[in-house]
Design an enzyme around this catalytic site. Sequence first.
Site, mmCIF file in Angstrom:
data_model
loop_
_atom_site.group_PDB
_atom_site.id
_atom_site.type_symbol
_atom_site.label_atom_id
_atom_site.label_comp_id
_atom_site.label_asym_id
_atom_site.label_seq_id
_atom_site.Cartn_x
_atom_site.Cartn_y
_atom_site.Cartn_z
ATOM 1 C CG HIS A 143 -1.903 -0.964 1.279
ATOM 2 N ND1 HIS A 143 -2.912 -1.324 0.225
ATOM 3 C CD2 HIS A 143 -2.443 -1.955 2.203
ATOM 4 C CE1 HIS A 143 -3.523 -2.312 0.464
ATOM 5 N NE2 HIS A 143 -3.378 -2.638 1.723
ATOM 6 C CG ASP A 180 -2.671 -8.230 0.694
ATOM 7 O OD1 ASP A 180 -1.965 -8.387 1.477
ATOM 8 O OD2 ASP A 180 -3.664 -7.772 0.747
ATOM 9 C CG HIS A 182 -6.408 -5.663 1.947
ATOM 10 N ND1 HIS A 182 -5.739 -6.399 2.885
ATOM 11 C CD2 HIS A 182 -7.869 -5.311 2.652
ATOM 12 C CE1 HIS A 182 -6.674 -6.799 3.855
ATOM 13 N NE2 HIS A 182 -7.762 -6.154 3.627
ATOM 14 C CG ASP A 268 -4.645 -10.096 3.168
ATOM 15 O OD1 ASP A 268 -4.252 -8.904 3.504
ATOM 16 O OD2 ASP A 268 -4.454 -10.577 1.875
HETATM 17 C C1 LIG Z 1 -11.118 2.243 5.823
HETATM 18 C C2 LIG Z 1 -10.860 2.499 7.393
HETATM 19 N N1 LIG Z 1 -11.437 3.471 7.977
HETATM 20 N N2 LIG Z 1 -10.787 3.615 9.049
HETATM 21 C C3 LIG Z 1 -11.077 4.720 10.456
HETATM 22 C C4 LIG Z 1 -9.997 2.664 9.548
HETATM 23 C C5 LIG Z 1 -9.236 1.968 10.437
HETATM 24 C C6 LIG Z 1 -9.921 1.698 8.078
HETATM 25 N N3 LIG Z 1 -9.380 0.557 7.803
HETATM 26 N N4 LIG Z 1 -8.077 0.514 7.780
HETATM 27 C C7 LIG Z 1 -7.671 -0.735 7.328
HETATM 28 C C8 LIG Z 1 -8.450 -1.672 6.820
HETATM 29 C C9 LIG Z 1 -7.706 -2.819 6.172
HETATM 30 C C10 LIG Z 1 -6.355 -2.875 6.242
HETATM 31 C C11 LIG Z 1 -5.737 -3.907 5.510
HETATM 32 C C12 LIG Z 1 -4.276 -3.818 5.027
HETATM 33 C C13 LIG Z 1 -3.754 -5.050 4.490
HETATM 34 O O1 LIG Z 1 -3.602 -6.206 4.636
HETATM 35 N N5 LIG Z 1 -3.030 -4.736 3.371
HETATM 36 O O2 LIG Z 1 -2.633 -5.838 2.514
HETATM 37 C C14 LIG Z 1 -5.593 -1.714 6.697
HETATM 38 C C15 LIG Z 1 -6.296 -0.573 7.337
HETATM 39 ZN ZN LIG Z 2 -4.088 -7.233 2.711
#
Ligand SMILES: Cc1nn(C)c(C)c1/N=N/c1ccc(/C=C/C(=O)NO)cc1
Ligand SMILES: [Zn+2]
Length: 369
Positions: A143, A180, A182, A268
């Site tokens: 990311h 992945d 995401h 994931d």
């Molecule tokens: C949208 C949102 N809004 N908010 C407040 C929050 C906390 C949000 N999600 N955060 C995330 C959701 C999923 C990942 C996965 C990462 C991964 O495994 N990548 O490969 C990271 C952060």
């Molecule tokens: Zn991921």
Amino acid sequence: MTTGYLWDEIFGWHDTGSGALFPADPTAGHQPLGHHVAHPDTKRRMHELICVSGLIDHLTRIQPRTATEAELTRVHTAEHVGRIRRDSELPKGGDAGDGISPFGKGAYRIAALGAGSAIAMTEAVVDGTVDNGYALVNPAGHHALPETGMGFCIFNNVAIAARHAQAALGIERIAIVDWDVHHGNGAQAIFADDPSVLTVSLHQDRCFPPNSGLVTERGTGAGHGYNINIPMPVGTGDGGYQYAAETVIGPALEAFAPELVLVASGFDPNAMDPLARQLVTSRGFISLTETVMAAADRSAHGRLVLLQEGGYSPVYVPFCGLATIETLAGVHVLDDAILPVVGGMGGHDLEPHQKALVDQVAELIADVH
Ligand SMILES: Cc1nn(C)c(C)c1/N=N/c1ccc(/C=C/C(=O)NO)cc1
Ligand SMILES: [Zn+2]
């Protein structure tokens, strides 16, 4: 087949605080989570299964190394690298850049070791020390953008490896496959206008980053057509993933004919993951691995490097990782002990709406040369 393997214990020391996403906050009802979703134990457990199963005896250990600032800034801005280095010296560390990706004191050293390890494995594959390889690095990277980290990622390991292969190893055409769950937004952005790097992301539709990874995001300028997104519907299992692999990933790489294949290998999509809703089992990851191995054999003399990204089920990520590396090495040492459960819970047939999405994306391969 000689398969390289890389792991360093310090990857298990990367500290993401009391709870990545849900840091302890009594006023909001967030209780401290000893083993929160992004806790490094999941990767440590994968490494230990590789050792305890005996698979480690079939692998060639490749030594990690720290990326230099010059290697990091092939992809990232000096400001981003400098901020991470500075904040890593603070007593309580800092954040990768999106406010929800905390890291502890000393994180720079760990993240730079991950990026350098991606380079080390790529060098070992390109110079023929090993035929292919798996680098179990932490933190993830896919990311991360040039100017900021996000989604638990600090430096974009796979992009740094690609740029190094082009700048230092004489490789021109590189395919990056990101499975992945995401969206691989980092590589998509970094190589958006660059037709020498084909980026393909197979992910859960609009899961994370929010509303990112649409079929219409195809690259810009000279790079138009060289970014392919496959946003699979939520709830896709092995059938949908296998169909995407054989209908889009394989043919796209055949059309592009890369000299090196890099994989952002996140587990994931697994059926027990807390951060997505796909139903993939070790069978799906074996299918994906066989697809990229065949593509690498066709045009890259088998040169294939897999770099660990996400994956948050401490129970199932180890088995999915083991099956993936077994496939790379052409050996089988241990059955997936979880498969009888997750394989029997349905969702593994290819569904019409999944097939329709994949067929729609397959039409875009015509623009890859
Ligand atoms: C949208 C949102 N809004 N908010 C407040 C929050 C906390 C949000 N999600 N955060 C995330 C959701 C999923 C990942 C996965 C990462 C991964 O495994 N990548 O490969 C990271 C952060
Ligand atoms: Zn991921």
